[in-house]
Design an enzyme around this catalytic site. Sequence first.
Site, PDB file in Angstrom:
ATOM      1  N   CYS A   2       0.874  -1.159   0.000  1.00 16.64           N
ATOM      2  CA  CYS A   2       0.000   0.000   0.000  1.00 16.64           C
ATOM      3  C   CYS A   2       0.915   1.214   0.000  1.00 16.64           C
ATOM      4  CB  CYS A   2      -0.844   0.022   1.261  1.00 16.64           C
ATOM      5  SG  CYS A   2      -1.747  -1.497   1.503  1.00 16.64           S
ATOM      6  N   ARG A  27       2.097   1.171  -6.010  1.00 17.02           N
ATOM      7  CA  ARG A  27       2.269   0.295  -4.854  1.00 17.02           C
ATOM      8  C   ARG A  27       1.004  -0.478  -4.499  1.00 17.02           C
ATOM      9  NH1 ARG A  27       6.643   1.378  -1.676  1.00 17.02           N
ATOM     10  NH2 ARG A  27       5.588   0.441   0.084  1.00 17.02           N
ATOM     11  N   TRP A  74      -3.816  -2.115  -1.280  1.00 15.03           N
ATOM     12  CA  TRP A  74      -3.708  -3.356  -2.048  1.00 15.03           C
ATOM     13  C   TRP A  74      -4.120  -4.427  -1.043  1.00 15.03           C
ATOM     14  CZ3 TRP A  74      -0.681  -7.902  -1.932  1.00 15.03           C
ATOM     15  CH2 TRP A  74      -0.617  -8.614  -3.131  1.00 15.03           C
ATOM     16  N   ASN A 100       0.757   0.367   6.126  1.00 14.10           N
ATOM     17  CA  ASN A 100       1.259  -0.506   5.065  1.00 14.10           C
ATOM     18  C   ASN A 100       1.978  -1.663   5.738  1.00 14.10           C
ATOM     19  OD1 ASN A 100       2.404  -1.551   2.671  1.00 14.10           O
ATOM     20  ND2 ASN A 100       4.235  -0.311   2.969  1.00 14.10           N
ATOM     21  N   GLY A 101       1.643  -2.908   5.342  1.00  9.27           N
ATOM     22  CA  GLY A 101       2.299  -4.075   5.930  1.00  9.27           C
ATOM     23  C   GLY A 101       1.256  -5.061   6.415  1.00  9.27           C
ATOM     24  N   GLU A 464      10.267 -15.196 -18.650  1.00  8.43           N
ATOM     25  CA  GLU A 464       9.946 -13.777 -18.489  1.00  8.43           C
ATOM     26  C   GLU A 464       8.814 -13.367 -19.449  1.00  8.43           C
ATOM     27  OE1 GLU A 464      10.286 -11.608 -16.419  1.00  8.43           O
ATOM     28  OE2 GLU A 464       9.956  -9.713 -17.457  1.00  8.43           O
ATOM     29  N   LYS A 468       5.150 -11.880 -18.423  1.00 11.22           N
ATOM     30  CA  LYS A 468       4.590 -10.621 -18.946  1.00 11.22           C
ATOM     31  C   LYS A 468       3.191 -10.860 -19.506  1.00 11.22           C
ATOM     32  CE  LYS A 468       6.652  -8.556 -17.382  1.00 11.22           C
ATOM     33  NZ  LYS A 468       7.691  -8.603 -16.509  1.00 11.22           N
ATOM     34  N   GLU A 471       0.766 -11.435 -16.585  1.00 15.05           N
ATOM     35  CA  GLU A 471       0.528 -10.212 -15.797  1.00 15.05           C
ATOM     36  C   GLU A 471      -0.338  -9.209 -16.547  1.00 15.05           C
ATOM     37  OE1 GLU A 471       4.852  -9.323 -15.258  1.00 15.05           O
ATOM     38  OE2 GLU A 471       4.328  -8.884 -13.196  1.00 15.05           O
ATOM     39  N   HIS A 487       8.756 -34.247 -22.730  1.00 14.23           N
ATOM     40  CA  HIS A 487       8.666 -34.953 -21.456  1.00 14.23           C
ATOM     41  C   HIS A 487       7.354 -34.662 -20.723  1.00 14.23           C
ATOM     42  CE1 HIS A 487      12.719 -36.301 -22.034  1.00 14.23           C
ATOM     43  NE2 HIS A 487      13.193 -35.066 -22.066  1.00 14.23           N
ATOM     44  N   LYS A 582       3.357  -3.261  -7.635  1.00 16.75           N
ATOM     45  CA  LYS A 582       4.736  -3.185  -8.100  1.00 16.75           C
ATOM     46  C   LYS A 582       5.728  -3.533  -7.000  1.00 16.75           C
ATOM     47  CE  LYS A 582       7.750  -1.119 -11.155  1.00 16.75           C
ATOM     48  NZ  LYS A 582       7.832  -2.266 -12.055  1.00 16.75           N
TER      49      LYS A 582
HETATM   50  C1  G6P Z   1       6.214  -7.859  -8.030  1.00 15.16           C
HETATM   51  C2  G6P Z   1       5.960  -7.293  -9.406  1.00 15.16           C
HETATM   52  C3  G6P Z   1       6.849  -8.000 -10.426  1.00 15.16           C
HETATM   53  C4  G6P Z   1       8.317  -7.902  -9.991  1.00 15.16           C
HETATM   54  C5  G6P Z   1       8.503  -8.497  -8.588  1.00 15.16           C
HETATM   55  C6  G6P Z   1       9.907  -8.268  -8.048  1.00 15.16           C
HETATM   56  O1  G6P Z   1       5.746  -9.159  -7.955  1.00 15.16           O
HETATM   57  O2  G6P Z   1       4.606  -7.409  -9.751  1.00 15.16           O
HETATM   58  O3  G6P Z   1       6.694  -7.379 -11.694  1.00 15.16           O
HETATM   59  O4  G6P Z   1       9.113  -8.583 -10.896  1.00 15.16           O
HETATM   60  O5  G6P Z   1       7.601  -7.834  -7.701  1.00 15.16           O
HETATM   61  O6  G6P Z   1      10.134  -6.908  -7.879  1.00 15.16           O
HETATM   62  P1  G6P Z   1      11.515  -6.262  -7.561  1.00 15.16           P
HETATM   63  O7  G6P Z   1      11.189  -4.823  -7.274  1.00 15.16           O
HETATM   64  O8  G6P Z   1      12.062  -6.962  -6.352  1.00 15.16           O
HETATM   65  O9  G6P Z   1      12.392  -6.426  -8.739  1.00 15.16           O
END
Ligand code: G6P
Length: 587
Positions: A2, A27, A74, A100-101, A464, A468, A471, A487, A582
Amino acid sequence: MCSIIGYKGNEHASSVLVEGLRKMEYRGYDSVGIATIKSGKLLIRKGVGKVAEVNKSLRLDELPGNLGIGHTRWATHGGIVDSNAHPHLACKSTIAVVHNGIIENYNELKNELCRSGHEFKSETDSEVIAHLLEEYFEITGDIRLSMIFTCKRLQGSFAFVAMFNSSTLCGARYDEPLIIGVGNDDYFLSSDILGFLNYTDRAIFLDNRDIVILNDNDISFFNFDGDRVSRRMTQVAWELGDADKGKYSHFTLKEIHEQRYTIVKSMQQDKKNLEKFCDILTGGKNIYITGSGTSYHSALLAKQIFSKSKIHVETIMSSEFQYSSDMLDENSVLLAISQSGETADVIQSVKSAKTMGAKVISIVNIPTSSLARLSDSYLEVKCGPEIGVAATKSFTSQIALLYYVADIIGRKSNGILSSKDILVKAVIQVLELDSQIEGIADQLKHSKDVYILGRSLHFPICLEGALKIKELSYIHAEGMAAGELKHGPLALIDTNSIVIVLHPDDSTYGDTLSNIHTIKSRGAKIVGISNKKDALYDYQITIPTINESLYPLIEVIPLQLLAYHLSICNNGNPDYPRNLAKSVTVK
Ligand code: G6P
């Protein structure tokens, strides 16, 4: 997860708070709220939705007063409903709190407070903080003592800002960030410097177990034991606040396109810092790399990059670290990778590595982050603020920096330095494929399952790319080592399957080609990302020819663009995907 913010000064607090929350919305963004004080009375407005939506319907920024607190949520405890949005008031409406937390012992505290007559209005863990403050304030009549007693009762992780109707603003932190912005005549208490950087670049970073109290003419710091502590003011870089979409419709698209500059910028490192970082890295008998999400994919790629330079490393996913940290000792080095530098899983890994005696180095984008501050040495990727929730430019900057470090310390070079100009040209060429990829996304938008295959260095990019797509577009996607197809996963392939293959003309070409034939004969549609044309592909995305080791840096870009356009085609919001945040500061 948050964002929290507090303001005390001469400005119209609610407008300052709304603006700060807008900047920190990355956040967490499922609900938002503001509380201010006017003539000793607490005023509060909060609701479900993003800052702009809630502000439009509830006019948060019209609340009067020069003192206030705000929050974007969040959800972790309790559904996404107005009553769970922050701020939370204690029973007498004289104290309001944003948090937050996670308060791990909130149930026990809530039961205790209910027994003493407190009534709760939300399902959140956070509300206990407001009631505890009220309880202790009734007993002691002293704000400082109420803060100390409250903090001592809380278990878990927290940063909170509390506002008392006597016009006192307080904050405390334990394992979550809280930063004070110091203006000419005003103070900000915020989760992130972005919350106040429009007003001031002077900041005080609170340490863990710090309490701050802002009275009319005084700012004071204490620890949870009640001892006075002093904290230094630092100047933060204005450019960290440079977050604006420019000509692009979304931050994510802007950030993907910025890779034409950011990838090479990550290699502009201060010589002394770089030396220190490399010395610690090479001084370790055992090297481990950790990260979460995209940054973990950087770690997986780093393992391969380093092994090509004849350096052996192990990778550990940060969320799994605690189960294997016994392996580390004083001869170990842990390299932690994190864009935000605040991810709870990563911070926890670093802390346990330190208790095992290991040295910690990190790769971050935010030099003021908790991770940077916990590390023996760190390097910055310098890609500028990344606002889109899904990491894009920070990923390529991390890997470019890892190639660079591997080339400096390794016995065999990946050739990144000698290929810088070619690399920039190649990135620009790939970015020019944007509209072709938009067309492909339109064809694939109804897909239910997407598989991404590649071998060797391309495998982490498959993971990756799949992350993407998941997400941003909410389409199920899976990254796989191409050789693993036979396999098991082959059983899933049929005429409805979409298979994206990372297939440049390199040492992996022949074996991956055999996999393509196998898939094709099951009727799946193939998207080939390759520098060599082939009629086998149903859709071809042609990337330029570059040094074989460096392909990951350019072949991830078409996947980022595809994920972005799939999101747009499916009416998603690529900057703020559902359920995600994020900076994930909870475990
Ligand atoms: C969250 C985000 C991801 C990101 C991950 C690690 O899960 O949604 O997109 O890769 O955190 O984030 P960092 O800031 O540690 O690279």
